[in-house]
Design an enzyme around this catalytic site. Structure first.
Site, PDB file in Angstrom:
ATOM      1  CB  VAL A  31     -55.655 -16.457 -75.201  1.00 23.23           C
ATOM      2  CG1 VAL A  31     -54.792 -17.249 -74.231  1.00 23.23           C
ATOM      3  CG2 VAL A  31     -56.719 -15.691 -74.435  1.00 23.23           C
ATOM      4  CG  ASP A  68     -54.833 -20.712 -85.645  1.00 21.30           C
ATOM      5  OD1 ASP A  68     -54.966 -20.081 -84.587  1.00 21.30           O
ATOM      6  OD2 ASP A  68     -55.814 -21.172 -86.305  1.00 21.30           O
ATOM      7  CG  LEU A  79     -55.156 -12.055 -72.123  1.00 27.22           C
ATOM      8  CD1 LEU A  79     -56.180 -11.430 -73.044  1.00 27.22           C
ATOM      9  CD2 LEU A  79     -53.941 -12.465 -72.913  1.00 27.22           C
ATOM     10  CD  GLU A 110     -60.999  -9.804 -76.626  1.00 22.97           C
ATOM     11  OE1 GLU A 110     -61.648  -8.960 -77.265  1.00 22.97           O
ATOM     12  OE2 GLU A 110     -61.234 -11.014 -76.670  1.00 22.97           O
ATOM     13  CG  PHE A 154     -64.435  -5.140 -63.268  1.00 23.70           C
ATOM     14  CD1 PHE A 154     -63.097  -4.810 -63.343  1.00 23.70           C
ATOM     15  CD2 PHE A 154     -65.010  -5.800 -64.337  1.00 23.70           C
ATOM     16  CE1 PHE A 154     -62.333  -5.132 -64.458  1.00 23.70           C
ATOM     17  CE2 PHE A 154     -64.254  -6.135 -65.458  1.00 23.70           C
ATOM     18  CZ  PHE A 154     -62.918  -5.796 -65.516  1.00 23.70           C
ATOM     19  CB  CYS A 166     -64.316 -14.113 -71.596  1.00 19.50           C
ATOM     20  SG  CYS A 166     -63.103 -14.830 -72.729  1.00 19.50           S
ATOM     21  CE  LYS A 212     -65.333 -18.403 -74.072  1.00 18.36           C
ATOM     22  NZ  LYS A 212     -64.699 -18.921 -72.858  1.00 18.36           N
TER      23      LYS A 212
HETATM   24  N1  LIG Z   1     -60.114 -13.421 -75.517  1.00 19.49           N
HETATM   25  C1  LIG Z   1     -59.771 -13.209 -74.276  1.00 19.49           C
HETATM   26  O1  LIG Z   1     -59.672 -12.069 -73.827  1.00 19.49           O
HETATM   27  C2  LIG Z   1     -59.492 -14.341 -73.352  1.00 19.49           C
HETATM   28  C3  LIG Z   1     -59.808 -15.654 -73.694  1.00 19.49           C
HETATM   29  N2  LIG Z   1     -59.572 -16.670 -72.821  1.00 19.49           N
HETATM   30  C4  LIG Z   1     -59.840 -18.046 -73.198  1.00 19.49           C
HETATM   31  O2  LIG Z   1     -58.793 -18.459 -74.092  1.00 19.49           O
HETATM   32  C5  LIG Z   1     -59.296 -19.334 -75.105  1.00 19.49           C
HETATM   33  C6  LIG Z   1     -58.975 -18.773 -76.472  1.00 19.49           C
HETATM   34  O3  LIG Z   1     -59.684 -17.572 -76.624  1.00 19.49           O
HETATM   35  P1  LIG Z   1     -59.371 -16.556 -77.821  1.00 19.49           P
HETATM   36  O4  LIG Z   1     -57.905 -16.422 -77.981  1.00 19.49           O
HETATM   37  O5  LIG Z   1     -60.194 -15.358 -77.592  1.00 19.49           O
HETATM   38  O6  LIG Z   1     -59.945 -17.403 -79.051  1.00 19.49           O
HETATM   39  P2  LIG Z   1     -59.814 -17.102 -80.612  1.00 19.49           P
HETATM   40  O7  LIG Z   1     -61.061 -17.606 -81.222  1.00 19.49           O
HETATM   41  O8  LIG Z   1     -59.393 -15.687 -80.841  1.00 19.49           O
HETATM   42  O9  LIG Z   1     -58.589 -18.021 -81.062  1.00 19.49           O
HETATM   43  C7  LIG Z   1     -58.598 -19.407 -81.055  1.00 19.49           C
HETATM   44  C8  LIG Z   1     -57.698 -19.900 -82.192  1.00 19.49           C
HETATM   45  O10 LIG Z   1     -57.551 -21.310 -82.102  1.00 19.49           O
HETATM   46  C9  LIG Z   1     -57.470 -21.831 -83.419  1.00 19.49           C
HETATM   47  N3  LIG Z   1     -57.717 -23.279 -83.383  1.00 19.49           N
HETATM   48  C10 LIG Z   1     -58.874 -23.937 -83.163  1.00 19.49           C
HETATM   49  N4  LIG Z   1     -58.664 -25.267 -83.179  1.00 19.49           N
HETATM   50  C11 LIG Z   1     -57.348 -25.461 -83.408  1.00 19.49           C
HETATM   51  C12 LIG Z   1     -56.524 -26.611 -83.506  1.00 19.49           C
HETATM   52  N5  LIG Z   1     -57.020 -27.844 -83.368  1.00 19.49           N
HETATM   53  N6  LIG Z   1     -55.210 -26.445 -83.745  1.00 19.49           N
HETATM   54  C13 LIG Z   1     -54.690 -25.203 -83.882  1.00 19.49           C
HETATM   55  N7  LIG Z   1     -55.425 -24.072 -83.785  1.00 19.49           N
HETATM   56  C14 LIG Z   1     -56.736 -24.194 -83.543  1.00 19.49           C
HETATM   57  C15 LIG Z   1     -58.501 -21.029 -84.181  1.00 19.49           C
HETATM   58  O11 LIG Z   1     -58.286 -21.093 -85.577  1.00 19.49           O
HETATM   59  C16 LIG Z   1     -58.257 -19.626 -83.580  1.00 19.49           C
HETATM   60  O12 LIG Z   1     -57.313 -18.893 -84.349  1.00 19.49           O
HETATM   61  C17 LIG Z   1     -60.785 -19.486 -74.793  1.00 19.49           C
HETATM   62  O13 LIG Z   1     -60.964 -20.613 -73.993  1.00 19.49           O
HETATM   63  C18 LIG Z   1     -61.116 -18.238 -73.997  1.00 19.49           C
HETATM   64  O14 LIG Z   1     -62.190 -18.435 -73.119  1.00 19.49           O
HETATM   65  C19 LIG Z   1     -59.010 -16.461 -71.596  1.00 19.49           C
HETATM   66  C20 LIG Z   1     -58.657 -15.188 -71.207  1.00 19.49           C
HETATM   67  C21 LIG Z   1     -58.863 -14.029 -72.056  1.00 19.49           C
HETATM   68  O1  LIG Z   2     -61.543 -14.568 -69.678  1.00 23.36           O
HETATM   69  C1  LIG Z   2     -61.477 -13.589 -70.370  1.00 23.36           C
HETATM   70  O2  LIG Z   2     -61.630 -13.564 -71.587  1.00 23.36           O
HETATM   71  C2  LIG Z   2     -61.196 -12.242 -69.800  1.00 23.36           C
HETATM   72  O3  LIG Z   2     -62.480 -11.615 -69.531  1.00 23.36           O
HETATM   73  C3  LIG Z   2     -62.393 -10.282 -69.036  1.00 23.36           C
HETATM   74  O4  LIG Z   2     -61.698  -9.442 -69.953  1.00 23.36           O
HETATM   75  P1  LIG Z   2     -62.429  -8.757 -71.223  1.00 23.36           P
HETATM   76  O5  LIG Z   2     -63.683  -9.496 -71.534  1.00 23.36           O
HETATM   77  O6  LIG Z   2     -61.397  -8.628 -72.267  1.00 23.36           O
HETATM   78  O7  LIG Z   2     -62.796  -7.279 -70.796  1.00 23.36           O
HETATM   79  P2  LIG Z   2     -63.211  -6.548 -69.434  1.00 23.36           P
HETATM   80  O8  LIG Z   2     -62.398  -5.338 -69.318  1.00 23.36           O
HETATM   81  O9  LIG Z   2     -63.246  -7.455 -68.285  1.00 23.36           O
HETATM   82  O10 LIG Z   2     -64.696  -6.093 -69.785  1.00 23.36           O
HETATM   83  C4  LIG Z   2     -65.741  -7.030 -69.987  1.00 23.36           C
HETATM   84  C5  LIG Z   2     -67.066  -6.327 -70.117  1.00 23.36           C
HETATM   85  O11 LIG Z   2     -67.462  -5.769 -68.866  1.00 23.36           O
HETATM   86  C6  LIG Z   2     -67.860  -4.429 -69.044  1.00 23.36           C
HETATM   87  N1  LIG Z   2     -67.579  -3.669 -67.803  1.00 23.36           N
HETATM   88  C7  LIG Z   2     -66.360  -3.749 -67.221  1.00 23.36           C
HETATM   89  C8  LIG Z   2     -66.098  -3.058 -66.052  1.00 23.36           C
HETATM   90  C9  LIG Z   2     -67.103  -2.289 -65.458  1.00 23.36           C
HETATM   91  O12 LIG Z   2     -66.933  -1.646 -64.395  1.00 23.36           O
HETATM   92  N2  LIG Z   2     -68.305  -2.228 -66.059  1.00 23.36           N
HETATM   93  C10 LIG Z   2     -68.579  -2.905 -67.227  1.00 23.36           C
HETATM   94  O13 LIG Z   2     -69.716  -2.827 -67.746  1.00 23.36           O
HETATM   95  C11 LIG Z   2     -67.060  -3.925 -70.244  1.00 23.36           C
HETATM   96  O14 LIG Z   2     -67.672  -2.815 -70.842  1.00 23.36           O
HETATM   97  C12 LIG Z   2     -67.067  -5.161 -71.119  1.00 23.36           C
HETATM   98  O15 LIG Z   2     -68.249  -5.218 -71.884  1.00 23.36           O
HETATM   99  C13 LIG Z   2     -61.591 -10.310 -67.721  1.00 23.36           C
HETATM  100  O16 LIG Z   2     -61.446  -8.981 -67.230  1.00 23.36           O
HETATM  101  C14 LIG Z   2     -60.213 -10.925 -67.933  1.00 23.36           C
HETATM  102  O17 LIG Z   2     -59.524 -11.008 -66.691  1.00 23.36           O
HETATM  103  C15 LIG Z   2     -60.388 -12.329 -68.507  1.00 23.36           C
HETATM  104  O18 LIG Z   2     -59.138 -12.909 -68.787  1.00 23.36           O
END
Ligand SMILES: NC(=O)C1=CN([C@@H]2O[C@H](COP(=O)(O)OP(=O)(O)OC[C@H]3O[C@@H](n4cnc5c(N)ncnc54)[C@H](O)[C@@H]3O)[C@@H](O)[C@H]2O)C=CC1
Ligand SMILES: O=C(O)[C@H]1O[C@H](OP(=O)(O)OP(=O)(O)OC[C@H]2O[C@@H](n3ccc(=O)[nH]c3=O)[C@H](O)[C@@H]2O)[C@H](O)[C@@H](O)[C@@H]1O
Length: 439
Positions: free
Chosen positions: A12, A31, A155, A157, A251, A262, A265
């Site tokens: 993110v 980071d 967003l 992934e 979906f 996500c 959790k």
């Molecule tokens: N991965 C996704 O698709 C999405 C994630 N989110 C949310 O966004 C947040 C971040 O998720 P990700 O980017 O996937 O996590 P990530 O685990 O990929 O990245 C988190 C980063 O934060 C760093 N970090 C931790 N503590 C720190 C500190 N005190 N100072 C500086 N850096 C620090 C870590 O080293 C790591 O690089 C979570 O709350 C997640 O639920 C929301 C939407 C999409």
């Molecule tokens: O908070 C988050 O991290 C993100 O979580 C999801 O995004 P993501 O987990 O990257 O991927 P998705 O495309 O949503 O898929 C999630 C899971 O659902 C499954 N899925 C999705 C769609 C569907 O029709 N059926 C299904 O089984 C996918 O295979 C995958 O395992 C949400 O779509 C994002 O909007 C949100 O920001």
């Protein structure tokens, strides 16, 4: 042009930081992971995300995007500070806020001027206020003022940059009009719908959105299980439902359940938030239970066809929780492969990108193969777990020639049952009638 610091350069932080730079701001991504920052400084992107490398490179060369481990320095030199650290699931199911509070503490200690602190991490309702208190109590200069805003990220992934640059809405939860308008202004170039609300509502919008999408997936998976028992085809049912604009077709793909960093959790966290507020969210608990059970449906199917799996070679096509990502966090394969191993199967696995990450989980318990056709060579069954293009485009005729037994268990419904039948396969998918060559 704003000066922005993003704390946490993961999926993110890196993607949203890059997007803010790409619309003309000066962004510093920081980071605590010095390895990650060093790689980024050298132009190496630590995650697999289509299109990201070019945009990072462009903005770095333009001097709009930089990377550092000097978090205090970055805080001092910015107008807006984004928190984008991880909020993993703790043992109780609640979100672990340790990284958020650590970041808030650092911000407090180094705040030198009015700044807007924006939380982008997915956090339980009330965290914005907690961040506010944490910063306040760690201020080294008690005269400095600041505002806390919640601006959750939506967003996905695999299409993260595209999602960010074309966001469907920006949710801005704020306690002051001044801060709300600064962050709304920042989002103007995205030309998107802006929802200005309270901190609490913004935090809830994020969880409710993910929980709703997870519910849609568990719902269609439950319908798929009924379809199998009554002779209906879930892909047709889903198409027929999705054409109703009130339902929508997205979906609604049945499969092996949702995974990733996500949905699992966040659904657990929402149950926990509800519980703490005195509400039993049994609907969400059922969504989670349905998802947990759905992951193992493919194991039952392969056992139904082959009987005992002891000594059988199973080709697993796809390990990541979805295509176009190397993220293995809570991927269904992490439950499915151990279940197959427990039954005594020998696993040959293919994933174009996530295989490297999978080694961390499976070590040498499974064989990693670099090419999908080599993976199914002499296999007794092929299990499709991720709909990677390389897997979707496989030719059933060619597959049939390579396999020891013509068995395909398709956890993503990527093949046409008719084509599989024509090619002599025993083909089981999700929520569709099974195919046997003699049928
Ligand atoms: N991965 C996704 O698709 C999405 C994630 N989110 C949310 O966004 C947040 C971040 O998720 P990700 O980017 O996937 O996590 P990530 O685990 O990929 O990245 C988190 C980063 O934060 C760093 N970090 C931790 N503590 C720190 C500190 N005190 N100072 C500086 N850096 C620090 C870590 O080293 C790591 O690089 C979570 O709350 C997640 O639920 C929301 C939407 C999409
Ligand atoms: O908070 C988050 O991290 C993100 O979580 C999801 O995004 P993501 O987990 O990257 O991927 P998705 O495309 O949503 O898929 C999630 C899971 O659902 C499954 N899925 C999705 C769609 C569907 O029709 N059926 C299904 O089984 C996918 O295979 C995958 O395992 C949400 O779509 C994002 O909007 C949100 O920001």
């Amino acid at each position: 042009m704003k000066k922005i610091t993003v704390i946490g350069t993961g999926y993110v932080g890196l993607v949203s930081g890059t997007s803010f730079a790409d619309i003309g701001n000066e962004v510093i991504c920081c980071d605590i992971d010095s390895n990650k920052i060093e790689k980024l400084k050298q132009g190496f992107i630590p995650i697999y995300e289509p299109g990201l490398e070019e945009v990072v490179k462009k903005n770095t060369q333009l001097g709009r995007l930089s990377f550092t481990t000097d978090i205090p320095g970055a805080i001092r030199s910015s107008d807006i500070i984004y928190i984008a650290v991880g909020t993993p699931m703790s043992v109780t199911g609640a979100a672990d806020l340790r990284f958020v509070t650590e970041a808030a503490k650092t911000i407090g200690q180094h705040l030198n001027d009015y700044k807007v602190v924006v939380n982008k991490s997915t956090v339980p309702v009330g965290t914005g206020k907690l961040v506010q208190r944490m910063i306040q109590s760690h201020l080294s200069n008690p005269h400095v003022t600041f505002d806390v805003v919640s601006n959750p990220e939506f967003l996905r992934e695999g299409s993260a940059l595209k999602d960010c640059m074309n966001m469907e809405r920006a949710v801005i939860g704020a306690t002051s009009e001044k801060a709300a308008s600064i962050i709304a202004e920042l989002h103007k170039p995205f030309n998107t719908e802006i929802v200005i609300t309270t901190l609490e509502s913004a935090e809830m919008i994020k969880y409710a959105s993910n929980a709703f999408l997870a519910t849609k997936i568990s719902f269609i998976n439950a319908v798929a299980n009924i379809c199998e028992r009554v002779g209906a085809d879930v892909t047709e049912v889903s198409r027929g439902m999705g054409l109703d604009s009130r339902i929508g077709s997205r979906f609604l793909n049945a499969g092996i359940g949702y995974g990733g960093s996500c949905f699992p959790k966040d659904t657990h966290a929402l149950v926990h938030i509800a519980e703490s507020a005195g509400y039993d969210f049994h609907l969400m608990k059922s969504v989670i239970r349905t998802n947990d059970q759905q992951r193992l449906v493919v194991v039952d199917k392969v056992k139904e066809v082959l009987g005992s799996l002891r000594g059988r070679t199973i080709a697993v096509l796809g390990l990541a929780f979805k295509p176009n990502t190397d993220d293995m966090r809570d991927a269904p394969s992490l439950q499915i492969i151990p279940a197959l191993l427990r039954e005594g199967a020998k696993i040959k696995a293919y994933d174009p990108i996530a295989a490297k990450e999978a080694v961390v989980h499976f070590g040498d318990q499974i064989e990693y193969v670099e090419e999908p056709y080599d993976t199914i060579l002499n296999a007794d069954a092929a299990l499709i777990l991720t709909e990677w293009e390389q897997v979707v485009s496989m030719d059933p005729k060619q597959m049939r020639k390579l396999m020891n037994m013509p068995v395909v268990i398709d956890g993503r419904n990527i093949f046409s049952p008719k084509t599989m039948q024509e090619n002599g396969f025993i083909y089981h998918s999700i929520g569709r009638p099974p195919i046997h060559p003699e049928a």
